[in-house]
Design a protein around this motif. Structure first.
Motif, PDB file in Angstrom:
ATOM      1  N   ARG A 198      17.720  -1.496 106.533  1.00 26.36           N
ATOM      2  CA  ARG A 198      17.519  -1.591 105.093  1.00 26.36           C
ATOM      3  C   ARG A 198      18.775  -1.167 104.329  1.00 26.36           C
ATOM      4  O   ARG A 198      19.178  -1.804 103.353  1.00 26.36           O
ATOM      5  CB  ARG A 198      16.325  -0.738 104.679  1.00 26.36           C
ATOM      6  CG  ARG A 198      15.927  -0.904 103.214  1.00 26.36           C
ATOM      7  CD  ARG A 198      14.580  -0.287 102.918  1.00 26.36           C
ATOM      8  NE  ARG A 198      14.564   1.165 103.084  1.00 26.36           N
ATOM      9  CZ  ARG A 198      13.938   1.794 104.066  1.00 26.36           C
ATOM     10  NH1 ARG A 198      13.271   1.107 104.987  1.00 26.36           N
ATOM     11  NH2 ARG A 198      13.959   3.107 104.134  1.00 26.36           N
ATOM     12  N   GLU A 249      21.228  -3.368 101.932  1.00 25.02           N
ATOM     13  CA  GLU A 249      21.432  -2.924 100.546  1.00 25.02           C
ATOM     14  C   GLU A 249      22.909  -2.851 100.178  1.00 25.02           C
ATOM     15  O   GLU A 249      23.316  -3.304  99.095  1.00 25.02           O
ATOM     16  CB  GLU A 249      20.787  -1.554 100.352  1.00 25.02           C
ATOM     17  CG  GLU A 249      21.019  -0.934  98.978  1.00 25.02           C
ATOM     18  CD  GLU A 249      20.519   0.486  98.880  1.00 25.02           C
ATOM     19  OE1 GLU A 249      20.949   1.208  97.944  1.00 25.02           O
ATOM     20  OE2 GLU A 249      19.696   0.909  99.723  1.00 25.02           O
ATOM     21  N   PRO A 266      23.171   6.573  98.638  1.00 21.86           N
ATOM     22  CA  PRO A 266      22.185   5.909  99.496  1.00 21.86           C
ATOM     23  C   PRO A 266      22.258   6.351 100.958  1.00 21.86           C
ATOM     24  O   PRO A 266      21.241   6.373 101.655  1.00 21.86           O
ATOM     25  CB  PRO A 266      22.501   4.423  99.339  1.00 21.86           C
ATOM     26  CG  PRO A 266      23.873   4.364  98.769  1.00 21.86           C
ATOM     27  CD  PRO A 266      24.033   5.598  97.953  1.00 21.86           C
TER      28      PRO A 266
END
Length: 250
Positions: free
Chosen positions: A103, A107, A237
């Motif tokens: 993921r 991203e 992140p």
């Protein structure tokens, strides 16, 4: 009635009783003790398992040779072979981290890599390759490098015991500068590197910290030098992904 007396009283059932290896049983008990109580010394294991210290030492050495335990400066802890078995039977670091890595790679568009600690080296456990750019960085799972090279290694090294850090830093060209880098890594919660393992490659990595403060792995992002200016933008992140992985393991 004792077990021996019970067997004597019921000889017809003797063939139905499964024989066990006392040595094998002791070894499994030792392994469970290390997993549950580590880091522990041979003396600790002998006391906790109620066995002779020499026997405890011999069992620990055998387990260490097969990588089921490894000896740290603080004592024996579980080794990489335990995690390898876990991958085949249930929840483990790799299975928890993989979807988070995929993921994150989707991203940010860059390669995300998972390193583990083995014999004081950083070993590539897995990676999720970013697909957004034609030029990208990839690692080979199983490849390894010293802890004092690369962001992934530094982020693990920064959270080792004082004795281990002192010993490893003696191998660096500038131990004083290396110690300063460790302190920066601790303060920032991540480490940044460039051109340390591969020329033209920049990296940022965060430690995967256990509740007790130990660090056995790190999560990193790798980019080519042409996109190095974007590296700091992935810090947030990355740290969030690292926290999500550890939450999934606890």
């Amino acid at each position: 009635m004792t077990y021996a007396a019970e067997r004597a009283a019921r000889p017809s059932q003797e063939l139905k009783l499964a024989e066990i290896s006392s040595t094998g049983d002791q070894m499994l008990t030792v392994l469970e003790t290390v997993a549950g109580q580590g880091p522990v010394s041979a003396s600790d294991v002998a006391r906790m398992c109620d066995i002779n210290r020499t026997v405890a030492h011999r069992l620990l050495v055998t387990l260490a040779q097969r990588a089921y335990v490894r000896r740290s400066d603080e004592g024996y802890i579980v080794g990489p072979a335990v995690f390898s078995l876990a991958r085949q039977t249930g929840t483990d670091l790799r299975s928890v981290a993989k979807p988070v890595m995929q993921r994150l790679a989707a991203e940010i568009g860059e390669t995300v890599v998972l390193h583990g600690l083995d014999n004081w080296e950083a070993v590539v456990i897995d990676q999720a390759v970013g697909q957004r750019h034609l030029v990208r960085v990839e690692h080979s799972p199983g490849s390894r490098h010293p802890l004092y090279k690369g962001a992934s290694g530094w982020s693990i090294l920064a959270f080792q015991g004082e004795k281990a850090i002192t010993r490893i830093l003696k191998k660096t060209d500038d131990p004083v500068a290396a110690l300063a880098r460790i302190e920066t890594t601790k303060a920032d919660g991540c480490s940044i590197s460039h051109d340390e393992l591969q020329m033209g490659v920049h990296g940022i990595a965060a430690p995967l910290l256990e509740k007790n403060g130990r660090c056995e792995a790190s999560l990193g992002v790798l980019v080519p030098s042409t996109r190095a200016h974007l590296l700091l933008s992935v810090q947030k992140p990355l740290l969030e992904a690292a926290a999500e992985i550890m939450k999934g393991l606890n």
